[in-house]
Design an enzyme around this catalytic site. Structure first.
Site, PDB file in Angstrom:
ATOM      1  N   ARG A  40      30.435  37.654  32.499  1.00  0.00           N
ATOM      2  CA  ARG A  40      31.181  38.586  31.645  1.00  0.00           C
ATOM      3  C   ARG A  40      30.379  39.072  30.433  1.00  0.00           C
ATOM      4  O   ARG A  40      30.702  38.776  29.273  1.00  0.00           O
ATOM      5  CB  ARG A  40      32.520  37.990  31.244  1.00  0.00           C
ATOM      6  CG  ARG A  40      33.260  37.465  32.466  1.00  0.00           C
ATOM      7  CD  ARG A  40      34.699  37.248  32.256  1.00  0.00           C
ATOM      8  NE  ARG A  40      35.455  38.483  32.201  1.00  0.00           N
ATOM      9  CZ  ARG A  40      36.777  38.526  32.206  1.00  0.00           C
ATOM     10  NH1 ARG A  40      37.474  37.430  32.261  1.00  0.00           N
ATOM     11  NH2 ARG A  40      37.407  39.677  32.159  1.00  0.00           N
ATOM     12  N   ARG A  52      49.270  32.047  30.342  1.00  0.00           N
ATOM     13  CA  ARG A  52      48.501  33.072  29.630  1.00  0.00           C
ATOM     14  C   ARG A  52      48.900  34.467  30.121  1.00  0.00           C
ATOM     15  O   ARG A  52      48.818  35.427  29.371  1.00  0.00           O
ATOM     16  CB  ARG A  52      46.992  32.913  29.915  1.00  0.00           C
ATOM     17  CG  ARG A  52      46.323  31.760  29.237  1.00  0.00           C
ATOM     18  CD  ARG A  52      44.828  31.824  29.520  1.00  0.00           C
ATOM     19  NE  ARG A  52      44.398  33.207  29.531  1.00  0.00           N
ATOM     20  CZ  ARG A  52      43.601  33.746  30.454  1.00  0.00           C
ATOM     21  NH1 ARG A  52      43.103  33.032  31.419  1.00  0.00           N
ATOM     22  NH2 ARG A  52      43.281  35.024  30.398  1.00  0.00           N
ATOM     23  N   CYS A  88      33.039  32.918  31.650  1.00  0.00           N
ATOM     24  CA  CYS A  88      34.189  32.138  32.070  1.00  0.00           C
ATOM     25  C   CYS A  88      34.062  31.850  33.544  1.00  0.00           C
ATOM     26  O   CYS A  88      33.074  32.205  34.172  1.00  0.00           O
ATOM     27  CB  CYS A  88      35.497  32.854  31.744  1.00  0.00           C
ATOM     28  SG  CYS A  88      35.736  34.323  32.689  1.00  0.00           S
ATOM     29  N   LYS A 107      50.131  42.478  30.363  1.00  0.00           N
ATOM     30  CA  LYS A 107      49.233  41.720  29.476  1.00  0.00           C
ATOM     31  C   LYS A 107      47.995  42.543  29.129  1.00  0.00           C
ATOM     32  O   LYS A 107      47.604  42.648  27.970  1.00  0.00           O
ATOM     33  CB  LYS A 107      48.804  40.412  30.158  1.00  0.00           C
ATOM     34  CG  LYS A 107      47.670  39.697  29.440  1.00  0.00           C
ATOM     35  CD  LYS A 107      47.259  38.423  30.127  1.00  0.00           C
ATOM     36  CE  LYS A 107      46.211  38.596  31.190  1.00  0.00           C
ATOM     37  NZ  LYS A 107      44.837  38.783  30.697  1.00  0.00           N
ATOM     38  N   ASN A 108      47.378  43.134  30.155  1.00  0.00           N
ATOM     39  CA  ASN A 108      46.107  43.820  29.913  1.00  0.00           C
ATOM     40  C   ASN A 108      46.283  45.140  29.165  1.00  0.00           C
ATOM     41  O   ASN A 108      45.307  45.716  28.692  1.00  0.00           O
ATOM     42  CB  ASN A 108      45.361  44.054  31.228  1.00  0.00           C
ATOM     43  CG  ASN A 108      44.781  42.763  31.780  1.00  0.00           C
ATOM     44  OD1 ASN A 108      44.852  41.720  31.130  1.00  0.00           O
ATOM     45  ND2 ASN A 108      44.229  42.830  32.988  1.00  0.00           N
ATOM     46  N   ASP A 150      42.209  41.565  40.205  1.00  0.00           N
ATOM     47  CA  ASP A 150      43.219  40.635  39.707  1.00  0.00           C
ATOM     48  C   ASP A 150      44.291  40.298  40.755  1.00  0.00           C
ATOM     49  O   ASP A 150      45.177  39.482  40.475  1.00  0.00           O
ATOM     50  CB  ASP A 150      43.885  41.198  38.436  1.00  0.00           C
ATOM     51  CG  ASP A 150      42.977  41.110  37.224  1.00  0.00           C
ATOM     52  OD1 ASP A 150      41.904  40.494  37.321  1.00  0.00           O
ATOM     53  OD2 ASP A 150      43.344  41.670  36.162  1.00  0.00           O
TER      54      ASP A 150
HETATM   55  C1  UD1 Z   1      39.614  43.561  32.328  1.00  0.00           C
HETATM   56  C2  UD1 Z   1      40.868  42.741  32.523  1.00  0.00           C
HETATM   57  C3  UD1 Z   1      40.688  41.753  33.678  1.00  0.00           C
HETATM   58  C4  UD1 Z   1      40.246  42.479  34.937  1.00  0.00           C
HETATM   59  C5  UD1 Z   1      39.015  43.336  34.655  1.00  0.00           C
HETATM   60  C6  UD1 Z   1      38.596  44.202  35.854  1.00  0.00           C
HETATM   61  C7  UD1 Z   1      41.814  42.598  30.294  1.00  0.00           C
HETATM   62  C8  UD1 Z   1      42.185  41.722  29.139  1.00  0.00           C
HETATM   63  N1  UD1 Z   1      41.145  42.005  31.291  1.00  0.00           N
HETATM   64  O1  UD1 Z   1      38.573  42.659  31.940  1.00  0.00           O
HETATM   65  O2  UD1 Z   1      41.955  41.117  33.905  1.00  0.00           O
HETATM   66  O3  UD1 Z   1      39.934  41.530  35.948  1.00  0.00           O
HETATM   67  O4  UD1 Z   1      39.282  44.227  33.554  1.00  0.00           O
HETATM   68  O5  UD1 Z   1      39.652  45.006  36.257  1.00  0.00           O
HETATM   69  O6  UD1 Z   1      42.131  43.768  30.331  1.00  0.00           O
HETATM   70  N2  UD1 Z   1      30.511  44.381  32.662  1.00  0.00           N
HETATM   71  C9  UD1 Z   1      29.189  44.525  32.296  1.00  0.00           C
HETATM   72  N3  UD1 Z   1      28.908  44.793  30.992  1.00  0.00           N
HETATM   73  C10 UD1 Z   1      29.889  44.941  30.054  1.00  0.00           C
HETATM   74  C11 UD1 Z   1      31.231  44.788  30.446  1.00  0.00           C
HETATM   75  C12 UD1 Z   1      31.514  44.511  31.769  1.00  0.00           C
HETATM   76  O7  UD1 Z   1      28.278  44.410  33.121  1.00  0.00           O
HETATM   77  O8  UD1 Z   1      29.567  45.186  28.885  1.00  0.00           O
HETATM   78  C13 UD1 Z   1      30.814  44.083  34.081  1.00  0.00           C
HETATM   79  C14 UD1 Z   1      31.611  42.793  34.240  1.00  0.00           C
HETATM   80  O9  UD1 Z   1      30.751  41.670  34.290  1.00  0.00           O
HETATM   81  C15 UD1 Z   1      32.324  43.028  35.547  1.00  0.00           C
HETATM   82  C16 UD1 Z   1      32.626  44.526  35.491  1.00  0.00           C
HETATM   83  O10 UD1 Z   1      31.715  45.061  34.539  1.00  0.00           O
HETATM   84  O11 UD1 Z   1      31.422  42.797  36.620  1.00  0.00           O
HETATM   85  C17 UD1 Z   1      34.037  44.884  35.094  1.00  0.00           C
HETATM   86  O12 UD1 Z   1      34.390  44.178  33.940  1.00  0.00           O
HETATM   87  P1  UD1 Z   1      35.372  44.769  32.847  1.00  0.00           P
HETATM   88  O13 UD1 Z   1      36.091  45.966  33.397  1.00  0.00           O
HETATM   89  O14 UD1 Z   1      34.641  44.948  31.568  1.00  0.00           O
HETATM   90  O15 UD1 Z   1      36.419  43.581  32.681  1.00  0.00           O
HETATM   91  P2  UD1 Z   1      37.211  43.267  31.352  1.00  0.00           P
HETATM   92  O16 UD1 Z   1      37.479  44.543  30.649  1.00  0.00           O
HETATM   93  O17 UD1 Z   1      36.557  42.159  30.608  1.00  0.00           O
END
Ligand code: UD1
Length: 420
Positions: free
Chosen positions: A120, A398, A115, A22-23, A306
């Site tokens: 996030r 999902r 969420c 999915k990711n 995850d």
């Molecule tokens: C993706 C995955 C999700 C997984 C996560 C971490 C998808 C669709 N989702 O989510 O299943 O749990 O990686 O492996 O691929 N952060 C910030 N600022 C930002 C972005 C992120 O501070 O602009 C923080 C987030 O709050 C979190 C950490 O960075 O604490 C990691 O998040 P991130 O790797 O961005 O997760 P996603 O890419 O949203």
């Protein structure tokens, strides 16, 4: 809303085929917006998130068609303004921002909400796109981005909790059509980022170093259509490995890439689970005694956040005290209270959950609150004595392709109750 009725206590036995990740597929689908030519993606999992991303691409003007597990997208003519309600509903839809900006030099995308697993934020996505030359405003719930030109530069993408997976995807997909060279430092190293880079390179992009913390992207003028097969879902594979462990059964997992699962395999072995490679397959069974372990979630190649919830189910069944420390998301323990309904003894201390395990769980009605928490509850239901009803399973749909069918084929007594 549908629910799952699980009669627990049956060890699962047999073989399971892992679906596409999915990711990986979500950012790859977004990347098809970068070209006017058709893109063909294979091993696409049948998931509601994937269907949803298809709708989003469609709402932007792309032609989207599914045939079995093959998806064809043709984004001949697209617009840069996404449907507010549609995009807002799925966090993963943020990865259309980079491709839209690169192709059209402008994008209007609704801001993804927080969420259940944390706030996030998207500050790192915006920081990276601004560094490439985009002007970005947040207004009336929209992210409005414009760039007369995008120019390569050096971008440090590390944040409070380490690198960002979708942030790296967004910057990479914007930088492929920027002028000059972009270097992303502290990039996410997840296999899903590598898979996206492979797809982009097949489209004519010049990306090196994906899978390491330094990714170098040399911009090109145009991308063309491409064909790609999505990597297997390492989180689904880990979930089935845990299904064998928690039920005391034996499952052969086909189609996974065990090299993407090193941290999970290592921890499961420490916990007393036997995992053996059999050619391309992975055989998993519970050993004679389970051992308590400590787990800390980390960016790849560390233990994935995850799989944290599913690992907690195993800990509930393991005599002794196990500890899980969650370092990626600040409030990813919604499964704790629900596992408690089945008799688990878990307390939260800051970012850690302390699990006093070893008691037999007993079935109860529980409520799924996010995708991986739902998987943890299904595993707990399979291991528990009696009947567990997992409500609100749309979260599971999902991210897990036909999970109830796959578990039933392994001998699980699991039934989907459709809401009438
Ligand atoms: C993706 C995955 C999700 C997984 C996560 C971490 C998808 C669709 N989702 O989510 O299943 O749990 O990686 O492996 O691929 N952060 C910030 N600022 C930002 C972005 C992120 O501070 O602009 C923080 C987030 O709050 C979190 C950490 O960075 O604490 C990691 O998040 P991130 O790797 O961005 O997760 P996603 O890419 O949203």
């Amino acid at each position: 809303m549908d629910s799952l009725l699980i009669k627990g206590g049956v060890p699962l036995h047999g073989e399971v085929q892992i679906s596409g990740a999915k990711n990986a597929v979500l950012p790859i689908m977004a990347a098809t917006l970068l070209t006017a030519e058709p893109c063909v993606i294979h091993r696409v999992p049948d998931l509601s998130d994937v269907k949803f991303m298809g709708k989003i691409l469609n709402s932007l003007g792309a032609e989207v068609s599914f045939e079995g597990d093959t998806l064809t997208v043709c984004a001949r003519r697209i617009k840069g303004h996404g449907d507010y309600e549609l995009i807002r509903k799925m966090r993963g839809s943020i990865c259309i921002l980079g491709p839209l900006l690169a192709r059209l030099r402008k994008a209007e995308v609704s801001q993804p909400g927080g969420c259940v697993i944390g706030t996030r934020p998207i500050d790192l996505h915006l920081k990276g796109l601004r560094a490439l030359g985009a002007k970005i405003e947040i207004e009336a719930g929209y992210i409005r981005a414009r760039a007369a030109r995008l120019a390569g530069t050096e971008i440090f993408l590390g944040g409070r909790a380490g690198p960002t997976v979708l942030g790296t995807a967004n910057i990479m997909t914007a930088a492929v059509l920027a002028e000059g060279v972009t270097i992303i430092e502290s990039a996410a190293c997840e296999p899903e980022v590598m898979d996206l880079a492979q797809f982009l390179n097949a489209m004519g992009a010049k990306i090196q170093g994906a899978g390491s913390p330094t990714i170098t992207i040399t911009g090109v003028k145009e991308l063309h259509g491409a064909e790609h097969e999505v990597i297997p879902d390492r989180i689904e594979a880990a979930t089935f490995a845990l299904a064998a462990a928690v039920t005391g059964g034996e499952i052969t997992i086909h189609g996974a890439k065990p090299e993407h699962l090193n941290a999970v395999i290592d921890k499961l072995r420490e916990a007393g689970v036997k995992l053996e490679r059999r050619g391309a397959a992975l055989l998993v069974k519970r050993g004679s005694r389970l051992q308590p372990v400590d787990v800390t979630t980390l960016p790849y190649a560390g233990f994935p956040t995850d799989v944290q919830a599913q690992m907690m189910t195993l800990m509930c069944l393991t005599p002794g005290i196990s500890i899980i420390t969650e370092r990626i998301f600040e409030s990813r323990f919604s499964h704790v209270a629900e596992l408690g309904r089945l008799g688990a003894d878990i307390s939260i201390e800051g970012p850690s959950a302390i699990v006093k395990g070893g008691k037999r769980l007993s079935g109860a009605p529980v409520m799924a609150s996010d995708l991986r928490a739902s998987a943890a509850l299904v595993l707990a239901g399979l291991a528990a004595k009696g009947t567990t009803q997992v409500n609100r399973i749309y979260h599971l749909d999902r991210g897990y392709e036909k999970i109830d069918d796959k578990l039933r084929k392994l001998g699980g007594r699991i039934e989907r109750i459709k809401e009438t």
